[in-house]
Write a protein that holds these residues in place. Structure first.
Motif, PDB file in Angstrom:
ATOM      1  N   GLN A  61       0.831  -1.207   0.000  1.00 53.63           N
ATOM      2  CA  GLN A  61       0.000   0.000   0.000  1.00 53.63           C
ATOM      3  C   GLN A  61       0.859   1.246   0.000  1.00 53.63           C
ATOM      4  O   GLN A  61       1.459   1.609   1.012  1.00 53.63           O
ATOM      5  CB  GLN A  61      -0.902  -0.005   1.227  1.00 53.63           C
ATOM      6  CG  GLN A  61      -2.080  -0.941   1.053  1.00 53.63           C
ATOM      7  CD  GLN A  61      -2.931  -0.970   2.282  1.00 53.63           C
ATOM      8  OE1 GLN A  61      -2.432  -1.161   3.393  1.00 53.63           O
ATOM      9  NE2 GLN A  61      -4.232  -0.793   2.107  1.00 53.63           N
ATOM     10  N   GLY A  88      -0.045  -5.007   4.978  1.00 50.64           N
ATOM     11  CA  GLY A  88      -0.656  -4.860   6.300  1.00 50.64           C
ATOM     12  C   GLY A  88      -1.521  -6.073   6.558  1.00 50.64           C
ATOM     13  O   GLY A  88      -1.990  -6.721   5.614  1.00 50.64           O
ATOM     14  N   HIS A  89      -1.752  -6.390   7.827  1.00 46.45           N
ATOM     15  CA  HIS A  89      -2.646  -7.495   8.170  1.00 46.45           C
ATOM     16  C   HIS A  89      -4.036  -7.155   7.637  1.00 46.45           C
ATOM     17  O   HIS A  89      -4.495  -6.049   7.777  1.00 46.45           O
ATOM     18  CB  HIS A  89      -2.700  -7.662   9.684  1.00 46.45           C
ATOM     19  CG  HIS A  89      -3.466  -8.857  10.127  1.00 46.45           C
ATOM     20  ND1 HIS A  89      -2.856 -10.036  10.448  1.00 46.45           N
ATOM     21  CD2 HIS A  89      -4.788  -9.054  10.278  1.00 46.45           C
ATOM     22  CE1 HIS A  89      -3.768 -10.900  10.788  1.00 46.45           C
ATOM     23  NE2 HIS A  89      -4.951 -10.341  10.708  1.00 46.45           N
ATOM     24  N   SER A  91      -5.040  -6.490   4.727  1.00 46.78           N
ATOM     25  CA  SER A  91      -5.016  -6.048   3.335  1.00 46.78           C
ATOM     26  C   SER A  91      -4.440  -7.148   2.444  1.00 46.78           C
ATOM     27  O   SER A  91      -4.787  -7.235   1.277  1.00 46.78           O
ATOM     28  CB  SER A  91      -4.221  -4.762   3.190  1.00 46.78           C
ATOM     29  OG  SER A  91      -2.921  -4.941   3.674  1.00 46.78           O
ATOM     30  N   HIS A  92      -3.574  -8.005   3.017  1.00 46.83           N
ATOM     31  CA  HIS A  92      -3.047  -9.075   2.171  1.00 46.83           C
ATOM     32  C   HIS A  92      -4.151 -10.050   1.805  1.00 46.83           C
ATOM     33  O   HIS A  92      -4.127 -10.663   0.755  1.00 46.83           O
ATOM     34  CB  HIS A  92      -1.878  -9.798   2.850  1.00 46.83           C
ATOM     35  CG  HIS A  92      -2.288 -10.824   3.854  1.00 46.83           C
ATOM     36  ND1 HIS A  92      -2.702 -10.470   5.107  1.00 46.83           N
ATOM     37  CD2 HIS A  92      -2.375 -12.171   3.769  1.00 46.83           C
ATOM     38  CE1 HIS A  92      -3.022 -11.574   5.767  1.00 46.83           C
ATOM     39  NE2 HIS A  92      -2.824 -12.620   4.982  1.00 46.83           N
ATOM     40  N   GLU A  93      -5.172 -10.144   2.697  1.00 44.84           N
ATOM     41  CA  GLU A  93      -6.256 -11.077   2.405  1.00 44.84           C
ATOM     42  C   GLU A  93      -7.101 -10.590   1.241  1.00 44.84           C
ATOM     43  O   GLU A  93      -7.493 -11.366   0.376  1.00 44.84           O
ATOM     44  CB  GLU A  93      -7.124 -11.277   3.643  1.00 44.84           C
ATOM     45  CG  GLU A  93      -6.417 -12.168   4.641  1.00 44.84           C
ATOM     46  CD  GLU A  93      -7.137 -12.241   5.969  1.00 44.84           C
ATOM     47  OE1 GLU A  93      -8.064 -11.437   6.187  1.00 44.84           O
ATOM     48  OE2 GLU A  93      -6.756 -13.091   6.778  1.00 44.84           O
ATOM     49  N   ILE A 108       3.663 -10.276   6.283  1.00 46.76           N
ATOM     50  CA  ILE A 108       2.694  -9.360   6.895  1.00 46.76           C
ATOM     51  C   ILE A 108       3.417  -8.432   7.870  1.00 46.76           C
ATOM     52  O   ILE A 108       4.228  -8.873   8.684  1.00 46.76           O
ATOM     53  CB  ILE A 108       1.600 -10.170   7.616  1.00 46.76           C
ATOM     54  CG1 ILE A 108       0.832 -10.996   6.586  1.00 46.76           C
ATOM     55  CG2 ILE A 108       0.649  -9.255   8.360  1.00 46.76           C
ATOM     56  CD1 ILE A 108       0.011 -12.105   7.187  1.00 46.76           C
ATOM     57  N   LYS A 109       3.131  -7.150   7.734  1.00 42.06           N
ATOM     58  CA  LYS A 109       3.728  -6.142   8.622  1.00 42.06           C
ATOM     59  C   LYS A 109       3.103  -6.199   9.996  1.00 42.06           C
ATOM     60  O   LYS A 109       1.900  -6.387  10.077  1.00 42.06           O
ATOM     61  CB  LYS A 109       3.463  -4.757   8.034  1.00 42.06           C
ATOM     62  CG  LYS A 109       4.520  -4.216   7.133  1.00 42.06           C
ATOM     63  CD  LYS A 109       4.088  -2.800   6.781  1.00 42.06           C
ATOM     64  CE  LYS A 109       5.067  -2.090   5.902  1.00 42.06           C
ATOM     65  NZ  LYS A 109       4.594  -0.730   5.602  1.00 42.06           N
ATOM     66  N   PRO A 110       3.754  -5.946  11.093  1.00 43.00           N
ATOM     67  CA  PRO A 110       5.213  -5.840  11.190  1.00 43.00           C
ATOM     68  C   PRO A 110       5.828  -7.224  11.039  1.00 43.00           C
ATOM     69  O   PRO A 110       5.444  -8.134  11.745  1.00 43.00           O
ATOM     70  CB  PRO A 110       5.427  -5.305  12.598  1.00 43.00           C
ATOM     71  CG  PRO A 110       4.080  -4.890  13.107  1.00 43.00           C
ATOM     72  CD  PRO A 110       3.087  -5.697  12.357  1.00 43.00           C
ATOM     73  N   TYR A 111       6.746  -7.339  10.115  1.00 42.39           N
ATOM     74  CA  TYR A 111       7.342  -8.641   9.768  1.00 42.39           C
ATOM     75  C   TYR A 111       8.412  -9.019  10.788  1.00 42.39           C
ATOM     76  O   TYR A 111       8.940  -8.180  11.513  1.00 42.39           O
ATOM     77  CB  TYR A 111       7.952  -8.560   8.372  1.00 42.39           C
ATOM     78  CG  TYR A 111       8.870  -7.375   8.263  1.00 42.39           C
ATOM     79  CD1 TYR A 111      10.195  -7.478   8.690  1.00 42.39           C
ATOM     80  CD2 TYR A 111       8.401  -6.153   7.813  1.00 42.39           C
ATOM     81  CE1 TYR A 111      11.011  -6.383   8.670  1.00 42.39           C
ATOM     82  CE2 TYR A 111       9.220  -5.058   7.790  1.00 42.39           C
ATOM     83  CZ  TYR A 111      10.531  -5.171   8.225  1.00 42.39           C
ATOM     84  OH  TYR A 111      11.338  -4.090   8.229  1.00 42.39           O
ATOM     85  N   ASP A 112       8.733 -10.288  10.773  1.00 38.70           N
ATOM     86  CA  ASP A 112       9.826 -10.787  11.599  1.00 38.70           C
ATOM     87  C   ASP A 112      11.099 -10.690  10.757  1.00 38.70           C
ATOM     88  O   ASP A 112      11.151 -11.168   9.628  1.00 38.70           O
ATOM     89  CB  ASP A 112       9.517 -12.242  11.991  1.00 38.70           C
ATOM     90  CG  ASP A 112      10.605 -12.815  12.858  1.00 38.70           C
ATOM     91  OD1 ASP A 112      10.756 -12.325  13.992  1.00 38.70           O
ATOM     92  OD2 ASP A 112      11.310 -13.727  12.393  1.00 38.70           O
ATOM     93  N   PHE A 113      12.153 -10.048  11.328  1.00 36.22           N
ATOM     94  CA  PHE A 113      13.369  -9.775  10.540  1.00 36.22           C
ATOM     95  C   PHE A 113      14.012 -11.061  10.033  1.00 36.22           C
ATOM     96  O   PHE A 113      14.419 -11.143   8.877  1.00 36.22           O
ATOM     97  CB  PHE A 113      14.349  -8.951  11.376  1.00 36.22           C
ATOM     98  CG  PHE A 113      15.547  -8.499  10.606  1.00 36.22           C
ATOM     99  CD1 PHE A 113      15.425  -7.581   9.555  1.00 36.22           C
ATOM    100  CD2 PHE A 113      16.813  -9.001  10.890  1.00 36.22           C
ATOM    101  CE1 PHE A 113      16.536  -7.171   8.835  1.00 36.22           C
ATOM    102  CE2 PHE A 113      17.932  -8.592  10.158  1.00 36.22           C
ATOM    103  CZ  PHE A 113      17.791  -7.670   9.130  1.00 36.22           C
TER     104      PHE A 113
END
Lengths: 166, 502
Positions: A61, A88-89, A91-93, A108-113
């Motif tokens: 986005q 974003g959680h 919005s990916h859906e 999905i944000k916030p992502y795991d590094f």
């Protein structure tokens, strides 16, 4: 196995959140990647015209041009470029439902590094595989055509340049 | 009246004779007249013909024949001809009396009048009867209305004691009529003083209304009713009786509350999701920057005093932990309005439950919890969205694990049951954790209600369970003994009922 592990990953990072581009860029550079960060789609396209990337990390986005559009244009310029979408959680859906995300890896944000690092590695390896397969196919075609040794030499050199874009 | 009948002969067989014969036949005045003969020179005259039909013994063309008979007491002259009358007068034997046509017409009118009166009386008697019947119908209808009316209707005397109650009261309050009659009306109310106030207002103003008064049901539960009271006499009359009509609105109130709650949920959910979405971006940045700090710290480890390094590492670890916590909150908020990707399908619940347990295996193992699975062999496969059911299972199982963690007095056991119920399935999830305090039983599904320690619960899990259950037409029940166990049972219907969006 070969180049992907030795050659640094060339990364295009596209996110409208400037801080994220700055600091995520720093972290990735520390891990040996070459990072080009931009904060909008048009700048990303501009960068892809000037240099070759292995992997693009693109925010879904963004105000000027959304991630899907950006990725479509980048792929047109660099067919072997692999993309990772940051969404974003929720919005990916909707994007998934619309069938737009099927072609891409996404986080999905916030992502795991660590998950991101792993995904970048996979994306780079996938790109190298695709390149190698295409190169091999073309090379096999040359052999099948019974080309002369000289022709094979020059053609393979041309192919190497075309597909590896070095 | 029934003395010896007067024996009569009629002279003149015209219409008058016919009518007189008719009247004598019916004899409404009970004159006791016996017609012995009719005389007329015209054999076809109507009176003569009728007399023949009636079987009058003496039918003659010349009335003089009557004069020789000893049994005739009176002759009635109906010819209307004065000469005939005069002739009769002249020749009449002394034992026979005469009523001439003039006298006859006089009586005639008199009789007609009497007859008219009689008919009028008859009519008004019939009218009265009809009105009476009507009144009975009205009375019966009124009675039916009163007894079958769902409202509570009572009549109380001036001292406040119940005189009459309808069956509506029996039905609504669970008491029999005779249990109620004689009792103070105020004893119907859960708070009798509310009733007293209403009573005083009714006596003062003639009527009073009060919304949402609580009544006591015989089963100990409260029902809520709108009450209207009115005085049977004029206002201020302390000797007057009071009529009360009370409408049970318990169900309506409950439905209203449910609608309100789901609207509230939808509104809060929508807003929360929007906020959560916006917060995720800065959270991602914070997480990234804390990662950058961590990177720098690791690089500079050799140049830092060990205690500085340790303090900063600990601080960054806490920072990242708190970010994770915020993320888990935003994610559950977003889960609230999340639309499902998959549509309803036939769900193999045993497989789905096993998958869910696998998903939670790390947490189950970490907590050292034993899981018992009691699945029935033959289970129906309800039509539902498996993702939504899994979300329900995850939330309830996680709650169970948390409850077990808080109760360290014994080994944790989580028991999962699947049993057929009609064409649907009942899922039960039971833990032997801390249990739910009695006072919280009514609030566990409320949004943001949590009993978990700060930082553990978001107060969303069960609200989401409830929300999903509503969407797929499932019902969720909870039973718990504080300090012992908690059990959630979910009844899943064979398919979502109409109107639910699975």
């Amino acid at each position: 196995m070969d180049k992907s592990t030795t050659k640094p990953t060339r990364l295009l990072l596209v996110d409208d959140e400037e801080d994220l581009v700055t600091y995520l860029g720093q972290r990735l550079q520390k891990r040996g990647m070459v990072v080009h960060g931009v904060t909008n789609g048009p700048d990303a396209i501009k960068a892809a015209r000037a240099e070759v990337f292995d992997v693009a990390i693109v925010d879904l986005q963004m105000p000027k041009m959304n991630g899907i559009e950006v990725m479509q244009q980048l792929s047109a310029l660099q067919p072997f470029l692999e993309a990772i979408m940051l969404t974003g959680h929720g919005s990916h859906e909707s994007a998934w439902e619309a069938g737009k995300l099927h072609a891409f890896r996404y986080l999905i944000k916030p992502y795991d590094f660590d998950a991101l690092l792993q995904m970048i590695g996979e994306a780079h390896a996938a790109r190298n595989d695709a390149l190698r397969r295409t190169f091999q196919d073309k090379f096999n075609e040359l052999i099948a055509r019974n080309a002369s040794a000289r022709e094979i030499m020059t053609e393979s050199e041309r192919l190497r340049r075309e597909y590896e874009q070095d | 009246m029934n003395k010896t009948r007067t024996r009569v002969a009629i002279i003149g067989g015209g219409r008058g004779c016919h009518e007189l014969l008719t009247m004598v036949q019916a004899d409404p005045l009970r004159l006791g007249i016996e017609v012995l003969g009719v005389a007329d020179p015209d054999p076809d005259s109507p009176g003569l013909q009728y007399a023949r039909e009636l079987g009058v013994p003496l039918i003659v063309d010349d009335y003089h024949e009557f004069f020789v008979r000893s049994d005739i007491e009176v002759v009635i002259e109906l010819t209307g001809i004065n000469e005939v009358r005069d002739e009769i007068f002249r020749n009449l034997p002394p034992h026979i009396h005469i009523v001439d046509h003039y006298a006859a017409s006089f009586f005639w009118d008199l009789f007609a009048r009497v007859e008219e009166n009689r008919q009028l009386q008859e009519q008004s008697a019939r009218e009265l009867e009809r009105k009476d019947a009507q009144l009975n119908v009205t009375k019966r209808t009124l009675h039916e209305v009163l007894t079958n009316c769902r409202d509570i209707i009572f009549l109380a005397d001036a001292s406040g004691n119940l005189v009459t109650v309808n069956t509506g009261a029996e039905r609504a309050l669970g008491f029999a009529c005779n249990e109620l009659i004689g009792k103070p009306a105020r004893s119907l109310a859960a708070q009798p003083e509310v009733f007293d106030e209403l009573w005083q207002a009714t006596v003062a103003d003639g009527h009073a209304t009060q919304y949402e008064v609580e009544f006591l049901h015989s089963n100990g539960q409260h029902i809520i009713a709108n009450v209207g009271m009115s005085l049977t006499g004029s206002s201020g009359d302390k000797q007057s009786e009071v009529i009360g009509i009370c409408r049970d609105i318990t169900t309506r109130l409950r439905l209203q509350q449910e609608v309100f709650r789901s609207e509230q949920l939808a509104a809060i959910g929508k807003m929360a999701a929007g906020v959560a979405h916006e917060i995720n971006n800065p959270l991602a940045v914070i997480d990234t920057i804390s990662g950058v700090l961590d990177d720098h710290l690791t690089e500079q480890r050799g140049n830092l005093k060990p205690d500085v390094y340790d303090t900063m590492t600990a601080a960054i670890t806490r920072l990242r932990l708190q970010v994770k916590r915020a993320v888990s909150i935003t994610h559950s908020l977003l889960g609230f309005v999340r639309k499902s990707q998959a549509g309803p399908e036939r769900v193999d619940l045993a497989t789905l439950t096993d998958e869910t347990l696998n998903l939670l295996a790390p947490e189950i193992n970490k907590a050292g919890v034993t899981v018992h699975c009691n699945y029935a062999d033959e289970l129906p496969q309800p039509l539902a969205d498996p993702q939504l059911i899994q979300q329900v299972l995850v939330n309830l199982m996680k709650n169970g694990l948390d409850a077990i963690e808080e109760n360290d007095s014994r080994d944790g056991v989580l028991t999962i049951g699947l049993a057929p119920t009609g064409a649907g399935v009942t899922i039960s999830i039971e833990d032997n954790g801390v249990g739910i305090p009695k006072e919280d039983h009514g609030r566990i599904f409320d949004l943001f209600h949590t009993s978990k320690p700060a930082g553990k619960g978001t107060g969303l899990g069960l609200a989401i369970v409830q929300d999903i259950a509503k969407r797929i037409g499932a019902t969720v029940r909870m039973a718990s003994i504080p300090g012992q166990w908690t059990r959630f049972t979910i009844y899943l219907p064979p398919q979502p009922p109409d109107g639910t969006v699975a």
